[in-house]
Design a protein around this motif. Structure first.
Motif, PDB file in Angstrom:
ATOM      1  N   LEU A  74      46.496  55.222  11.373  1.00 53.69           N
ATOM      2  CA  LEU A  74      47.040  56.528  11.016  1.00 53.69           C
ATOM      3  C   LEU A  74      48.504  56.406  10.597  1.00 53.69           C
ATOM      4  CD1 LEU A  74      45.466  58.683  13.865  1.00 53.69           C
ATOM      5  CD2 LEU A  74      44.948  58.856  11.441  1.00 53.69           C
ATOM      6  N   ASP A  75      48.916  57.259   9.669  1.00 47.83           N
ATOM      7  CA  ASP A  75      50.298  57.247   9.204  1.00 47.83           C
ATOM      8  C   ASP A  75      51.231  57.824  10.262  1.00 47.83           C
ATOM      9  OD1 ASP A  75      49.554  56.226   6.721  1.00 47.83           O
ATOM     10  OD2 ASP A  75      49.194  58.231   5.902  1.00 47.83           O
ATOM     11  N   ARG A  76      52.491  57.432  10.166  1.00 39.00           N
ATOM     12  CA  ARG A  76      53.513  57.957  11.074  1.00 39.00           C
ATOM     13  C   ARG A  76      53.981  59.318  10.547  1.00 39.00           C
ATOM     14  NH1 ARG A  76      57.660  55.801  14.697  1.00 39.00           N
ATOM     15  NH2 ARG A  76      56.864  53.688  14.382  1.00 39.00           N
ATOM     16  N   GLU A  77      53.132  60.303  10.678  1.00 39.37           N
ATOM     17  CA  GLU A  77      53.442  61.660  10.220  1.00 39.37           C
ATOM     18  C   GLU A  77      53.004  62.651  11.285  1.00 39.37           C
ATOM     19  OE1 GLU A  77      53.364  61.648   5.392  1.00 39.37           O
ATOM     20  OE2 GLU A  77      51.432  61.737   6.400  1.00 39.37           O
ATOM     21  N   ASP A 125      58.804  62.555  21.686  1.00 43.36           N
ATOM     22  CA  ASP A 125      57.497  62.181  22.219  1.00 43.36           C
ATOM     23  C   ASP A 125      56.584  61.645  21.119  1.00 43.36           C
ATOM     24  OD1 ASP A 125      58.410  62.999  24.645  1.00 43.36           O
ATOM     25  OD2 ASP A 125      57.213  64.840  24.748  1.00 43.36           O
ATOM     26  N   SER A 126      56.633  62.268  19.939  1.00 42.98           N
ATOM     27  CA  SER A 126      55.797  61.808  18.833  1.00 42.98           C
ATOM     28  C   SER A 126      56.195  60.404  18.400  1.00 42.98           C
ATOM     29  CB  SER A 126      55.926  62.772  17.645  1.00 42.98           C
ATOM     30  OG  SER A 126      55.503  64.072  17.987  1.00 42.98           O
ATOM     31  N   TYR A 177      53.932  56.901  18.839  1.00 38.41           N
ATOM     32  CA  TYR A 177      53.545  56.091  17.678  1.00 38.41           C
ATOM     33  C   TYR A 177      54.118  54.679  17.782  1.00 38.41           C
ATOM     34  CZ  TYR A 177      51.975  55.056  12.976  1.00 38.41           C
ATOM     35  OH  TYR A 177      51.322  54.497  11.901  1.00 38.41           O
ATOM     36  N   ASP A 178      55.329  54.545  18.308  1.00 40.26           N
ATOM     37  CA  ASP A 178      55.896  53.202  18.525  1.00 40.26           C
ATOM     38  C   ASP A 178      54.991  52.385  19.424  1.00 40.26           C
ATOM     39  OD1 ASP A 178      58.082  53.758  16.935  1.00 40.26           O
ATOM     40  OD2 ASP A 178      59.434  54.207  18.617  1.00 40.26           O
ATOM     41  N   LEU A 207      45.439  45.398  20.837  1.00 40.77           N
ATOM     42  CA  LEU A 207      44.411  46.310  21.326  1.00 40.77           C
ATOM     43  C   LEU A 207      43.589  46.855  20.167  1.00 40.77           C
ATOM     44  CD1 LEU A 207      43.362  47.800  23.900  1.00 40.77           C
ATOM     45  CD2 LEU A 207      44.944  49.649  23.317  1.00 40.77           C
ATOM     46  N   ALA A 208      42.296  47.055  20.380  1.00 40.15           N
ATOM     47  CA  ALA A 208      41.427  47.624  19.342  1.00 40.15           C
ATOM     48  C   ALA A 208      41.950  48.993  18.925  1.00 40.15           C
ATOM     49  CB  ALA A 208      40.002  47.742  19.858  1.00 40.15           C
ATOM     50  N   ARG A 209      41.870  49.271  17.621  1.00 39.98           N
ATOM     51  CA  ARG A 209      42.367  50.547  17.105  1.00 39.98           C
ATOM     52  C   ARG A 209      41.648  51.739  17.721  1.00 39.98           C
ATOM     53  NH1 ARG A 209      42.302  48.382  10.834  1.00 39.98           N
ATOM     54  NH2 ARG A 209      44.015  46.887  11.084  1.00 39.98           N
ATOM     55  N   GLU A 210      40.357  51.572  18.015  1.00 45.73           N
ATOM     56  CA  GLU A 210      39.607  52.699  18.584  1.00 45.73           C
ATOM     57  C   GLU A 210      40.093  53.055  19.976  1.00 45.73           C
ATOM     58  OE1 GLU A 210      35.707  50.478  20.555  1.00 45.73           O
ATOM     59  OE2 GLU A 210      35.490  51.523  18.643  1.00 45.73           O
ATOM     60  N   LEU A 211      40.754  52.101  20.660  1.00 46.87           N
ATOM     61  CA  LEU A 211      41.341  52.392  21.965  1.00 46.87           C
ATOM     62  C   LEU A 211      42.791  52.844  21.844  1.00 46.87           C
ATOM     63  CD1 LEU A 211      39.892  49.417  24.062  1.00 46.87           C
ATOM     64  CD2 LEU A 211      39.329  51.845  24.314  1.00 46.87           C
ATOM     65  N   ALA A 212      43.531  52.182  20.975  1.00 45.98           N
ATOM     66  CA  ALA A 212      44.955  52.506  20.841  1.00 45.98           C
ATOM     67  C   ALA A 212      45.170  53.944  20.375  1.00 45.98           C
ATOM     68  CB  ALA A 212      45.614  51.531  19.873  1.00 45.98           C
ATOM     69  N   ARG A 213      44.233  54.491  19.607  1.00 42.89           N
ATOM     70  CA  ARG A 213      44.405  55.849  19.071  1.00 42.89           C
ATOM     71  C   ARG A 213      44.467  56.909  20.168  1.00 42.89           C
ATOM     72  NH1 ARG A 213      38.394  57.464  16.688  1.00 42.89           N
ATOM     73  NH2 ARG A 213      37.207  56.666  18.461  1.00 42.89           N
ATOM     74  N   MET A 214      43.975  56.595  21.363  1.00 47.01           N
ATOM     75  CA  MET A 214      43.981  57.597  22.433  1.00 47.01           C
ATOM     76  C   MET A 214      45.402  57.970  22.838  1.00 47.01           C
ATOM     77  SD  MET A 214      43.076  55.568  25.996  1.00 47.01           S
ATOM     78  CE  MET A 214      41.798  54.505  25.345  1.00 47.01           C
ATOM     79  N   ASN A 215      46.363  57.126  22.498  1.00 41.68           N
ATOM     80  CA  ASN A 215      47.738  57.389  22.886  1.00 41.68           C
ATOM     81  C   ASN A 215      48.469  58.294  21.908  1.00 41.68           C
ATOM     82  OD1 ASN A 215      49.845  56.743  24.819  1.00 41.68           O
ATOM     83  ND2 ASN A 215      50.874  55.665  23.150  1.00 41.68           N
ATOM     84  N   LEU A 216      47.850  58.603  20.773  1.00 42.34           N
ATOM     85  CA  LEU A 216      48.525  59.379  19.743  1.00 42.34           C
ATOM     86  C   LEU A 216      48.536  60.871  20.084  1.00 42.34           C
ATOM     87  CD1 LEU A 216      47.082  57.544  16.632  1.00 42.34           C
ATOM     88  CD2 LEU A 216      49.446  57.464  17.447  1.00 42.34           C
ATOM     89  N   PRO A 217      49.600  61.576  19.721  1.00 38.99           N
ATOM     90  CA  PRO A 217      49.700  63.007  20.068  1.00 38.99           C
ATOM     91  C   PRO A 217      48.833  63.870  19.161  1.00 38.99           C
ATOM     92  CG  PRO A 217      51.604  62.332  18.795  1.00 38.99           C
ATOM     93  CD  PRO A 217      50.813  61.081  19.051  1.00 38.99           C
TER      94      PRO A 217
END
Length: 300
Positions: free
Chosen positions: A126-129, A168-169, A173-174, A188-198
Motif C-alpha cells: 500500500l502507498d504511504r497515503e 500515528d499514521s 507505516y514506518d 514479515l509476510a505482507r498479509e500479516l504486516a498489513r494488520m498494523n496499518l491505520p
C-alpha cells in the motif's frame, strides 16, 4: 494521482474507439477522468452501459400497451421513479475506479448489490497515503446522534488531534515498511504486516453497479446525515450520474433526494393540520424522535 497515472488516462482518452452501442454524450466526457475527492482520493468512470433511452426501452418491453398513456420518455421515467418500479433502471450499469480511505470503504462495502474488486495488500504494498481531515472537519461527538458529529473542535484540542493523526499514521507505516523489508531479515509476510496499518490509509477498488442500486446508494450516502467522508464521494458521483442519465437523475433528485416519506401517522397528522387542528407530539401518537423528524419535514 501520479503523473504516470494522469498520462495513462490522457492516452486512453486520446484513442477513442468506434461503437454501435448506445452512447451517453454526457458520460463520454467523464470516461477515465479522475474527479478528486478528499486529500488523496478520486472517482473515475471506467465503463458504462445504457442511457435514459435504455430505461424507457426496458419499461415498454415490460409493460407493453400499458405505457401508451405516457406521452414521453421523461414522463415515463418519472412515473417509474414515483411508483418505485425499479427493474427498468437496472438496465443501466456503471463501473467506477475509486480511491478511498479504508474506513470509508468499510461503510461503502455494506452496499452488497455491487461487484467489487479491491487492491490487495496480501501481495501488493500500500502507498504511504493517509486521509487527514481538514481542521474544519474535526468535530466532537453529537449529543443527539450516537453515530454523528456535533460542534467543531477548536484551538489546542484540534491541533493536538491533527498532530496525533499524522504522527500515528506515519509511525504505523514506518513499522509496516520495516516489517516487510527483506534487508538483513526474512521480512514479515505482507498479509500479516498489513494488520498494523491505520484505517485512514487509502485503498482502491473497481466498483460496478446497476443504476437502481446506485440510486439507493446515493439516496443514503448523499444525504446530509451521512458521514462527510463518504458523502463527498456520493456528491461527486451524483454529478457524473446527472450527466449520464439526466432524465432519470432529475426524477431521482425530485422524488428521492428532495422528497420525503411519511408514515401513516404522519399522513394523518398532515390531514388534521390542513383541517386547522393543532397537533402536538402528545396528540400525534408519535415518539419524540418521530415527531422531531416529522416536524423537520412539514414545519417551514
Amino acid at each position: 494521482m501520479t503523473p504516470e497515472q494522469k498520462a495513462e488516462i490522457e492516452a486512453a482518452r486520446a484513442d477513442p474507439q468506434p461503437t454501435l452501442r448506445a452512447v451517453s454524450e454526457g458520460m463520454e466526457a467523464h470516461l477515465y477522468r479522475a474527479h478528486e475527492v478528499l486529500d488523496h482520493g478520486f472517482v473515475r468512470v471506467i465503463d458504462y452501459m445504457g442511457d435514459d433511452a435504455a430505461i424507457t426501452q426496458a419499461a415498454r418491453v415490460s409493460y407493453g400497451r400499458g405505457t401508451k398513456a405516457v406521452s414521453n420518455d421523461e414522463g415515463l421515467i418519472r412515473y417509474l421513479m414515483r411508483h418505485w418500479h425499479s427493474t427498468p433502471f437496472e438496465m443501466c450499469e456503471i463501473k467506477l475506479h475509486v480511491k478511498l480511505p479504508v474506513f470509508v470503504a468499510r461503510q461503502w462495502i455494506r452496499h452488497r448489490t455491487a461487484n467489487v474488486n479491491e487492491y490487495s495488500a496480501r501481495y501488493s504494498i500500500l502507498d504511504r497515503e493517509f486521509y487527514i481531515p481538514a481542521e474544519d472537519d474535526l468535530a466532537a461527538q453529537s449529543v443527539t446522534n450516537n453515530q454523528g458529529r456535533g460542534e467543531a473542535l477548536t484551538g489546542e484540542e484540534a491541533a493536538r488531534v491533527l498532530d496525533w493523526l499524522r504522527e500515528d499514521s506515519t509511525r504505523a507505516y514506518d513499522h509496516y515498511e520495516a516489517m516487510i523489508s527483506q534487508e538483513g531479515q526474512q521480512g514479515l509476510a505482507r498479509e500479516l504486516a498489513r494488520m498494523n496499518l491505520p484505517a485512514n490509509i487509502y485503498t482502491q477498488w473497481y466498483w460496478k453497479v446497476d443504476l437502481h442500486n446506485l440510486f439507493h446508494f446515493l439516496r443514503l450516502r448523499a444525504d446530509a446525515h451521512a458521514q462527510m467522508e463518504i458523502r463527498v464521494y456520493a456528491e461527486a458521483m451524483c454529478k457524473i450520474v446527472a450527466d449520464w442519465v439526466p432524465l432519470a437523475y432529475q426524477a431521482f433528485e425530485d422524488y428521492r433526494l428532495g422528497g420525503a416519506q411519511l408514515s401513516a401517522k404522519g399522513v394523518e397528522c398532515v390531514r388534521r393540520m390542513l383541517k386547522g387542528e393543532e397537533v402536538t407530539q402528545e396528540t400525534s401518537g408519535m415518539s419524540k424522535g418521530e415527531w422531531r423528524e416529522f416536524m423537520g419535514v412539514v414545519d417551514a
